[in-house]
Design an enzyme around this catalytic site. Structure first.
Site, PDB file in Angstrom:
ATOM      1  N   LYS A   1       3.967  15.318  -5.397  1.00  0.00           N
ATOM      2  CA  LYS A   1       5.372  15.658  -5.674  1.00  0.00           C
ATOM      3  C   LYS A   1       5.615  15.636  -7.179  1.00  0.00           C
ATOM      4  O   LYS A   1       6.236  16.546  -7.727  1.00  0.00           O
ATOM      5  CB  LYS A   1       6.308  14.668  -4.961  1.00  0.00           C
ATOM      6  CG  LYS A   1       6.411  14.931  -3.468  1.00  0.00           C
ATOM      7  CD  LYS A   1       7.120  13.820  -2.725  1.00  0.00           C
ATOM      8  CE  LYS A   1       7.082  14.095  -1.224  1.00  0.00           C
ATOM      9  NZ  LYS A   1       7.543  12.987  -0.400  1.00  0.00           N
TER      10      LYS A   1
ATOM     11  N   GLN B   1      10.262   7.259  -0.822  1.00  0.00           N
ATOM     12  CA  GLN B   1       9.151   7.628   0.054  1.00  0.00           C
ATOM     13  C   GLN B   1       9.105   6.707   1.281  1.00  0.00           C
ATOM     14  O   GLN B   1       9.100   5.481   1.145  1.00  0.00           O
ATOM     15  CB  GLN B   1       7.825   7.536  -0.723  1.00  0.00           C
ATOM     16  CG  GLN B   1       6.611   7.992   0.044  1.00  0.00           C
ATOM     17  CD  GLN B   1       6.618   9.476   0.381  1.00  0.00           C
ATOM     18  OE1 GLN B   1       6.924  10.316  -0.474  1.00  0.00           O
ATOM     19  NE2 GLN B   1       6.307   9.810   1.618  1.00  0.00           N
TER      20      GLN B   1
ATOM     21  N   ASP C   1      16.174  14.625   0.202  1.00  0.00           N
ATOM     22  CA  ASP C   1      15.521  14.634   1.516  1.00  0.00           C
ATOM     23  C   ASP C   1      16.480  15.111   2.610  1.00  0.00           C
ATOM     24  O   ASP C   1      16.049  15.429   3.716  1.00  0.00           O
ATOM     25  CB  ASP C   1      15.022  13.217   1.875  1.00  0.00           C
ATOM     26  CG  ASP C   1      13.523  13.064   1.690  1.00  0.00           C
ATOM     27  OD1 ASP C   1      12.818  14.105   1.678  1.00  0.00           O
ATOM     28  OD2 ASP C   1      13.050  11.922   1.584  1.00  0.00           O
TER      29      ASP C   1
END
Ligand code: NDP
Length: 289
Positions: free
Chosen positions: A54, A98, A121
């Site tokens: 990422k 995460q 997200d």
């Protein structure tokens, strides 16, 4: 029939190139660089790889990447304080914590602490509500990637029968919301669905997000249907070697479908590209661009 392969890797590369152009234009217009903060707690090897990828791709498209690596025994209080700090930081447009988090941390509380306007997200209840009510929202990355591939391949989706197998908050439910917003007739199937094969056979579009290796068989697919395989399952072959397979039996379904995504190289590469896309969207939303 032999299905056309929907190449997610190539699609994601094209999408990243477009994002890089957009980032350059936004920098020129505003004088600011979009920034993505990624928070990793602990040493989970898979998470470490995801976070590395990422960060690398964020920098490749010209955005700022801020990595926060915290030890496994980080307290919930410390993590929440970091999230609050990132919420306030004007250089941070997107925040990603995460998952999975260590067991002593309440993941739901952490996700709900992220400013919804920085929630790249798309897991915050505010973004879920915005998605289902048709407002501009940050939408989970994996279903966004699936939708982009479907629209690229099929064009307009309205009136199509879509069956989404799986009802998770991360994939199944937002996928269904996106397809409904495109005026598909949507069925969400799950582990209690009766005669899943018959339900799936109705579909012009099948999205499988189950986590069961090669569960969707060739005779479940309507000839010519478009099949999107979200599943990532590691299986061990008789030779002892490990292999990644999807939730779809690729060899069987590719004989019947009109188009199909492979695993690997289908949905997977699109997920990070859509994270970058969401960071640009968050940058624009916060500045009303
Ligand atoms: P979850 O485990 O959260 O959800 C799985 C869903 O599948 C549930 O709704 C469950 O139903 C349903 N299900 C389970 N067994 C059956 C069955 N026999 N028949 C019908 N439905 C069934 O998984 P996720 O949504 O998080 O992930 C799904 C898959 O996608 C996994 O393989 C995961 O690794 C992969 N994935 C891939 C990503 C990518 O970037 N490519 C990103 C995210 C996930 P019920 O609700 O009734 O239990």
């Amino acid at each position: 029939m032999t299905a056309e392969i929907i190449d997610g890797k190539a699609f994601a590369a094209r999408l990243r190139a477009t994002i890089a152009t957009d980032v350059a234009a936004l920098k020129a217009k505003t004088g600011h660089t979009p920034g993505l903060a990624v928070v990793l707690v602990g040493e989970n090897p898979a998470s470490q790889v995801y976070v590395r990828n990422k960060a690398a791709q964020t920098q490749e498209v010209g955005m700022n990447s801020y990595e926060h690596k915290l030890p496994e025994d980080t307290s919930q209080e410390t993590l929440l304080a970091l999230v609050q700090q990132l919420n306030q930081d004007p250089t941070v447009d997107g925040i990603l914590v995460q998952l999975p988090l260590p067991a002593h941390i309440d993941s739901s509380l952490v996700l709900l602490t992220i400013d919804p306007d920085k929630d790249v997200d798309g897991f915050h209840a505010t973004n879920v509500g915005r998605l289902w009510t048709g407002e501009r929202a940050l939408v989970p990355c994996t279903p966004t990637g699936c939708l982009l591939m479907l629209k690229d391949y099929l064009g307009k989706l309205d009136g199509k029968e879509a069956v989404v197998i799986g009802r998770s908050n991360i994939v199944g439910k937002p996928m269904a919301a996106l397809l409904l917003a495109e005026s598909c007739t949507v069925t969400i199937a799950h582990s209690k669905t009766h005669d899943l094969a018959a339900v799936t056979r109705r579909a012009d579009i099948v999205v499988a997000a189950v986590g069961r290796p090669e569960m969707v068989r060739g005779d479940w697919i309507k000839p010519g249907a478009t099949v999107i395989d979200v599943g990532i399952n590691r299986i061990t072959l008789d030779t002892g070697k490990a292999r990644l397979v999807g939730d779809v039996n690729y060899a069987e379904c590719a004989e019947v479908a009109g188009a199909i995504t492979p695993v690997p190289g289908g949905v997977g590469p699109m997920t990070i590209a859509c994270l970058l896309l969401n960071t640009v969207t968050a940058f624009q939303m916060r500045r009303s661009i």
